[in-house]
Write a protein that holds these residues in place. Structure first.
Motif, PDB file in Angstrom:
ATOM      1  N   VAL A   1       0.913  -1.232   0.196  1.00 32.89           N
ATOM      2  CA  VAL A   1      -0.063   0.125  -0.039  1.00 32.89           C
ATOM      3  C   VAL A   1       0.574   0.915  -0.068  1.00 32.89           C
ATOM      4  CG1 VAL A   1      -2.086  -1.594   0.889  1.00 32.89           C
ATOM      5  CG2 VAL A   1      -0.013  -0.346   2.612  1.00 32.89           C
ATOM      6  N   PRO A   2       0.341   2.446  -0.299  1.00 33.89           N
ATOM      7  CA  PRO A   2       0.408   3.622  -0.397  1.00 33.89           C
ATOM      8  C   PRO A   2       1.470   4.180   0.763  1.00 33.89           C
ATOM      9  CG  PRO A   2      -1.032   4.090  -2.185  1.00 33.89           C
ATOM     10  CD  PRO A   2      -0.499   2.683  -0.889  1.00 33.89           C
ATOM     11  N   CYS A   3       2.454   4.795   0.598  1.00 39.38           N
ATOM     12  CA  CYS A   3       2.838   5.177   2.308  1.00 39.38           C
ATOM     13  C   CYS A   3       2.488   6.385   2.797  1.00 39.38           C
ATOM     14  CB  CYS A   3       4.378   6.032   2.232  1.00 39.38           C
ATOM     15  SG  CYS A   3       6.125   4.695   1.853  1.00 39.38           S
ATOM     16  N   GLY A   4       1.798   6.127   3.799  1.00 41.59           N
ATOM     17  CA  GLY A   4       0.955   7.543   5.298  1.00 41.59           C
ATOM     18  C   GLY A   4      -0.221   6.768   4.845  1.00 41.59           C
ATOM     19  N   SER A   5      -1.109   5.392   4.029  1.00 42.50           N
ATOM     20  CA  SER A   5      -2.021   5.546   3.631  1.00 42.50           C
ATOM     21  C   SER A   5      -2.695   4.736   4.509  1.00 42.50           C
ATOM     22  CB  SER A   5      -2.660   4.278   2.332  1.00 42.50           C
ATOM     23  OG  SER A   5      -1.482   3.448   2.699  1.00 42.50           O
ATOM     24  N   THR A   6      -3.682   4.208   5.190  1.00 40.37           N
ATOM     25  CA  THR A   6      -4.402   4.034   6.516  1.00 40.37           C
ATOM     26  C   THR A   6      -5.397   2.550   6.183  1.00 40.37           C
ATOM     27  OG1 THR A   6      -4.734   5.656   7.448  1.00 40.37           O
ATOM     28  CG2 THR A   6      -6.563   4.121   8.134  1.00 40.37           C
ATOM     29  N   VAL A   7      -4.960   1.456   6.416  1.00 44.58           N
ATOM     30  CA  VAL A   7      -5.694  -0.253   5.698  1.00 44.58           C
ATOM     31  C   VAL A   7      -6.743  -0.502   7.038  1.00 44.58           C
ATOM     32  CG1 VAL A   7      -5.165  -1.870   6.170  1.00 44.58           C
ATOM     33  CG2 VAL A   7      -3.466  -0.584   4.731  1.00 44.58           C
ATOM     34  N   HIS A   8      -8.130  -0.812   6.763  1.00 41.67           N
ATOM     35  CA  HIS A   8      -9.437  -0.821   7.197  1.00 41.67           C
ATOM     36  C   HIS A   8      -9.336  -2.243   7.245  1.00 41.67           C
ATOM     37  CE1 HIS A   8     -12.804  -0.781   9.023  1.00 41.67           C
ATOM     38  NE2 HIS A   8     -13.302  -1.658   8.562  1.00 41.67           N
ATOM     39  N   ALA A   9      -9.604  -3.198   8.439  1.00 48.23           N
ATOM     40  CA  ALA A   9      -9.141  -4.169   7.988  1.00 48.23           C
ATOM     41  C   ALA A   9     -11.081  -4.549   8.505  1.00 48.23           C
ATOM     42  CB  ALA A   9      -8.309  -5.499   8.778  1.00 48.23           C
ATOM     43  N   SER A  10     -11.734  -6.055   8.412  1.00 48.07           N
ATOM     44  CA  SER A  10     -12.428  -6.456   8.756  1.00 48.07           C
ATOM     45  C   SER A  10     -12.409  -7.826   9.160  1.00 48.07           C
ATOM     46  CB  SER A  10     -13.920  -6.048   8.374  1.00 48.07           C
ATOM     47  OG  SER A  10     -15.098  -6.747   8.904  1.00 48.07           O
ATOM     48  N   PHE A  11     -12.746  -8.987  10.074  1.00 50.26           N
ATOM     49  CA  PHE A  11     -12.487 -10.673  10.275  1.00 50.26           C
ATOM     50  C   PHE A  11     -14.163 -10.702  10.648  1.00 50.26           C
ATOM     51  CE2 PHE A  11     -11.432 -13.598  13.259  1.00 50.26           C
ATOM     52  CZ  PHE A  11     -12.105 -14.691  11.385  1.00 50.26           C
ATOM     53  N   GLY A  12     -15.080 -11.559   9.872  1.00 51.15           N
ATOM     54  CA  GLY A  12     -16.372 -11.920  10.167  1.00 51.15           C
ATOM     55  C   GLY A  12     -16.404 -13.562  10.809  1.00 51.15           C
ATOM     56  N   VAL A  13     -16.892 -14.485  12.214  1.00 48.42           N
ATOM     57  CA  VAL A  13     -16.642 -15.397  12.204  1.00 48.42           C
ATOM     58  C   VAL A  13     -18.361 -16.016  12.884  1.00 48.42           C
ATOM     59  CG1 VAL A  13     -16.226 -16.760  13.349  1.00 48.42           C
ATOM     60  CG2 VAL A  13     -14.619 -15.501  12.937  1.00 48.42           C
ATOM     61  N   GLU A  14     -18.613 -16.823  11.845  1.00 47.77           N
ATOM     62  CA  GLU A  14     -20.026 -17.291  11.736  1.00 47.77           C
ATOM     63  C   GLU A  14     -20.281 -19.089  11.876  1.00 47.77           C
ATOM     64  OE1 GLU A  14     -23.133 -17.082   7.961  1.00 47.77           O
ATOM     65  OE2 GLU A  14     -21.774 -15.808   7.760  1.00 47.77           O
ATOM     66  N   ALA A  15     -21.654 -18.936  12.574  1.00 45.32           N
ATOM     67  CA  ALA A  15     -21.818 -20.644  13.211  1.00 45.32           C
ATOM     68  C   ALA A  15     -23.178 -20.926  12.748  1.00 45.32           C
ATOM     69  CB  ALA A  15     -21.238 -20.652  13.866  1.00 45.32           C
ATOM     70  N   ILE A  16     -23.344 -21.819  12.603  1.00 41.67           N
ATOM     71  CA  ILE A  16     -25.126 -22.367  12.638  1.00 41.67           C
ATOM     72  C   ILE A  16     -25.548 -21.956  13.984  1.00 41.67           C
ATOM     73  CG2 ILE A  16     -25.116 -24.376  13.933  1.00 41.67           C
ATOM     74  CD1 ILE A  16     -26.361 -25.673  11.352  1.00 41.67           C
ATOM     75  N   TRP A  17     -26.797 -20.704  13.210  1.00 43.36           N
ATOM     76  CA  TRP A  17     -27.317 -19.818  13.724  1.00 43.36           C
ATOM     77  C   TRP A  17     -26.875 -18.775  14.465  1.00 43.36           C
ATOM     78  CZ3 TRP A  17     -32.211 -21.555  12.559  1.00 43.36           C
ATOM     79  CH2 TRP A  17     -32.616 -22.859  11.938  1.00 43.36           C
ATOM     80  N   ARG A  18     -25.877 -18.163  14.340  1.00 44.83           N
ATOM     81  CA  ARG A  18     -25.096 -17.584  14.318  1.00 44.83           C
ATOM     82  C   ARG A  18     -24.630 -16.442  13.968  1.00 44.83           C
ATOM     83  NH1 ARG A  18     -21.892 -19.661  19.721  1.00 44.83           N
ATOM     84  NH2 ARG A  18     -23.875 -20.860  21.082  1.00 44.83           N
ATOM     85  N   LEU A  19     -24.496 -15.064  13.795  1.00 38.12           N
ATOM     86  CA  LEU A  19     -24.417 -15.014  12.909  1.00 38.12           C
ATOM     87  C   LEU A  19     -23.673 -13.979  12.780  1.00 38.12           C
ATOM     88  CD1 LEU A  19     -28.265 -12.977  11.295  1.00 38.12           C
ATOM     89  CD2 LEU A  19     -26.735 -15.218  10.270  1.00 38.12           C
ATOM     90  N   PRO A  20     -22.721 -13.328  12.246  1.00 37.11           N
ATOM     91  CA  PRO A  20     -21.174 -12.876  12.207  1.00 37.11           C
ATOM     92  C   PRO A  20     -21.366 -11.445  12.303  1.00 37.11           C
ATOM     93  CG  PRO A  20     -21.497 -12.561   9.633  1.00 37.11           C
ATOM     94  CD  PRO A  20     -22.968 -13.311  10.137  1.00 37.11           C
ATOM     95  N   ALA A  21     -20.605 -10.742  13.096  1.00 38.57           N
ATOM     96  CA  ALA A  21     -20.573  -9.653  13.799  1.00 38.57           C
ATOM     97  C   ALA A  21     -19.191  -8.787  13.923  1.00 38.57           C
ATOM     98  CB  ALA A  21     -21.431  -9.711  15.520  1.00 38.57           C
ATOM     99  N   PRO A  22     -18.486  -9.164  12.873  1.00 41.15           N
ATOM    100  CA  PRO A  22     -16.765  -8.437  12.086  1.00 41.15           C
ATOM    101  C   PRO A  22     -16.309  -7.407  12.702  1.00 41.15           C
ATOM    102  CG  PRO A  22     -18.434  -8.207  10.164  1.00 41.15           C
ATOM    103  CD  PRO A  22     -19.942  -8.207  11.937  1.00 41.15           C
ATOM    104  N   VAL A  23     -15.374  -7.680  13.551  1.00 35.77           N
ATOM    105  CA  VAL A  23     -14.211  -7.128  14.604  1.00 35.77           C
ATOM    106  C   VAL A  23     -13.590  -6.372  13.209  1.00 35.77           C
ATOM    107  CG1 VAL A  23     -14.700  -8.710  16.507  1.00 35.77           C
ATOM    108  CG2 VAL A  23     -12.655  -8.831  15.114  1.00 35.77           C
ATOM    109  N   THR A  24     -12.836  -4.801  13.392  1.00 36.62           N
ATOM    110  CA  THR A  24     -12.289  -4.067  12.326  1.00 36.62           C
ATOM    111  C   THR A  24     -11.290  -3.987  13.847  1.00 36.62           C
ATOM    112  OG1 THR A  24     -13.551  -2.203  12.881  1.00 36.62           O
ATOM    113  CG2 THR A  24     -14.800  -3.506  11.349  1.00 36.62           C
ATOM    114  N   VAL A  25      -9.894  -3.376  12.235  1.00 36.20           N
ATOM    115  CA  VAL A  25      -9.382  -2.107  12.726  1.00 36.20           C
ATOM    116  C   VAL A  25      -8.540  -1.379  11.623  1.00 36.20           C
ATOM    117  CG1 VAL A  25      -7.220  -4.051  12.071  1.00 36.20           C
ATOM    118  CG2 VAL A  25      -7.282  -2.548  14.355  1.00 36.20           C
ATOM    119  N   ASP A  26      -8.215  -0.087  12.076  1.00 32.99           N
ATOM    120  CA  ASP A  26      -7.678   0.892  10.801  1.00 32.99           C
ATOM    121  C   ASP A  26      -5.931   0.921  11.435  1.00 32.99           C
ATOM    122  OD1 ASP A  26     -10.483   1.281   9.419  1.00 32.99           O
ATOM    123  OD2 ASP A  26     -10.934   2.905  11.675  1.00 32.99           O
ATOM    124  N   VAL A  27      -5.560   0.798  10.339  1.00 34.21           N
ATOM    125  CA  VAL A  27      -3.398   0.953  11.338  1.00 34.21           C
ATOM    126  C   VAL A  27      -3.045   1.816   9.339  1.00 34.21           C
ATOM    127  CG1 VAL A  27      -1.607  -0.448  10.657  1.00 34.21           C
ATOM    128  CG2 VAL A  27      -3.799  -1.611  11.566  1.00 34.21           C
TER     129      VAL A  27
END
Length: 151
Positions: free
Chosen positions: A121-147
């Motif tokens: 990525v270009p220097c000086g930029s910010t990266v946004h990441a998201s991680f979602g986990v789901e199981a049977i009968w349980r929908l994801p509630a993604p966690v995020t980070v901006d770096v």
């Protein structure tokens, strides 16, 4: 071969042996340090999850982690066996996508690392990441980070 010739040959070999590491040490290059940043933990599919980014210069590697949310309840079979679907994604804020990785994993009690998204990525930029986990009968509630990517 006389003793003087053997001694001279041995001395020349020792000089070459001890001089080689010095030359090799002079050729060593420095590498950029890796900085790891993780977002806050979240609860998804009854498990503790978080998303992290390793930044080295202008290279970014994103990964999610799945772990136990707490001690197991009495009578719970050990090790736990939870099959989950994962979604890891990342993008440059205001720019291009780094990609999305979707997969299936089986959590069995030990912390599980989910890889699959990386890029430059270009220097000086910010990266946004998201991680979602789901199981049977349980929908994801993604966690995020901006770096921030500081080169």
């Amino acid at each position: 071969m006389n003793r003087l010739a053997q001694f001279a040959a041995g001395a020349a070999g020792a000089v070459a042996l001890f001089a080689a590491p010095t030359a090799a040490a002079a050729a060593t290059t420095t590498t950029a340090a890796t900085t790891t940043t993780c977002g806050s933990s979240g609860l998804q599919a009854g498990l503790s999850t978080k998303v992290c980014a390793d930044v080295t210069g202008d290279s970014v590697v994103l990964y999610g982690q799945i772990g136990l949310a707490g001690p197991p309840s009495p009578g719970t079979p050990w090790p736990p066996h939870v099959e989950v679907l994962t979604t890891l994604s990342g993008d440059v804020v205001g720019g291009a996508s780094l990609g999305t990785s979707q997969g299936r994993a089986v959590f069995t009690g030990s912390t599980l690392r989910i890889d699959g998204v990386a890029g430059t990525v270009p220097c000086g930029s910010t990266v946004h990441a998201s991680f979602g986990v789901e199981a049977i009968w349980r929908l994801p509630a993604p966690v995020t980070v901006d770096v921030p990517v500081v080169c």
